[in-house]
Write a protein that holds these residues in place. Structure first.
Motif, short mmCIF file in Angstrom:
data_model
loop_
_atom_site.label_atom_id
_atom_site.label_comp_id
_atom_site.label_asym_id
_atom_site.label_seq_id
_atom_site.Cartn_x
_atom_site.Cartn_y
_atom_site.Cartn_z
N UNK A 103 0.82 -1.19 0.00
CA UNK A 103 0.00 0.00 0.00
C UNK A 103 0.86 1.25 0.00
N UNK A 104 0.20 2.41 0.02
CA UNK A 104 0.90 3.68 -0.08
C UNK A 104 1.51 4.18 1.22
N UNK A 105 1.14 3.57 2.34
CA UNK A 105 1.78 3.88 3.60
C UNK A 105 1.09 4.95 4.43
N UNK A 106 1.35 4.90 5.73
CA UNK A 106 0.93 5.93 6.68
C UNK A 106 2.16 6.54 7.30
N UNK A 107 2.26 7.85 7.25
CA UNK A 107 3.39 8.54 7.89
C UNK A 107 3.01 8.88 9.32
N UNK A 108 3.72 8.30 10.26
CA UNK A 108 3.45 8.53 11.68
C UNK A 108 4.52 9.43 12.27
N UNK A 109 4.06 10.48 12.93
CA UNK A 109 4.98 11.32 13.69
C UNK A 109 4.58 11.28 15.16
N UNK A 110 5.53 10.92 16.00
CA UNK A 110 5.30 10.88 17.43
C UNK A 110 6.11 12.01 18.05
N UNK A 111 5.40 12.96 18.65
CA UNK A 111 6.06 14.14 19.21
C UNK A 111 6.43 13.88 20.66
#
Lengths: 112, 114
Positions: A103-111
């Motif tokens: 799939x195209x992916x999920x970009x996860x940012x954890x602050x």
């Protein structure tokens, strides 16, 4: 064509929160896998769930699979800044052994 | 990283020139794959190999050829590079042992076609 479609495309959360990513696919599958990609690096395998399984755990990861809805979810509990990455689902389609469709992916940012 | 290396890691080339990317593995894996990664498309399979001299096309094989004359090397050739082939190229293997359905990826090659 993409088999898996991830949702959301991007997700931003605070450290300590849970992150949930979803993947939908279109055809019958043998298994579904999740991979992580840190910026500028290759993909790293996280977890595999077979078509006859409904849930699987690995450390802070929980994957579910609903073959009737052709969907999967990846839950990362108690997220850390180091979990910041892109996450991809990949399916091994029934009859297409030895090949994965991503799939195209999920970009996860954890602050922090 | 399952002993996978890719070379070169970065390349800039001009439209119309041939380009060859190399994937090298040291653990005698039978299956090897070439993918390209573009924004919004995830990874798309170009070609794969299931043994020496045994290769097959993937989803986006037009404009690409591959060769595998020995187990450890899988070469991807862009016969006449075009700007649409600007991408990041990843090689992967399917391991001989352990969960055989999984794949292990190399570090990638960034290719820019001007």
């Amino acid at each position: 064509s993409q088999q898996g479609e991830e949702d959301p495309q991007a997700l931003s959360i605070q450290e300590g929160e849970n992150a949930t990513m979803n993947c939908s696919y279109k055809t019958s599958i043998n298994n579904l896998q999740w991979y992580r990609q840190n910026s500028g690096r290759g993909l790293v395998h996280l977890i595999l769930i077979r078509s006859n399984e409904r849930e699987k755990h690995s450390g802070r990861l929980r994957v579910t699979l609903d073959t009737s809805k052709k969907s999967s979810s990846l839950l990362i509990t108690a997220s850390r800044a180091a979990d910041t990455a892109s996450y991809f689902c990949a399916t091994e389609d029934d009859g297409a052994g030895n090949m994965l469709t991503f799939g195209g992916g999920t970009r996860l940012m954890v602050k922090p | 990283d399952a002993g996978i290396t890719q070379s070169p890691r970065h390349k800039v080339t001009e439209t119309g020139t041939p380009v060859t990317l190399r994937c090298h593995q040291t653990e005698n894996h039978r299956y090897m794959y070439w993918y390209r990664q573009d924004p919004g498309h995830g990874l798309r399979l170009i070609h794969y190999s299931y043994g020496v001299k045994d290769t097959d096309k993937g989803e986006v094989s037009d404009g690409y050829s591959v060769s595998r004359s020995k187990t450890e090397d899988f070469l991807l050739t862009l016969e006449s590079a075009t700007s649409s082939q600007t991408s990041v190229y990843f090689c992967a293997i399917r391991p001989r042992t352990g969960p055989k359905e999984t794949q292990y990826f190399g570090p990638g090659t960034r290719l820019l076609v001007l």
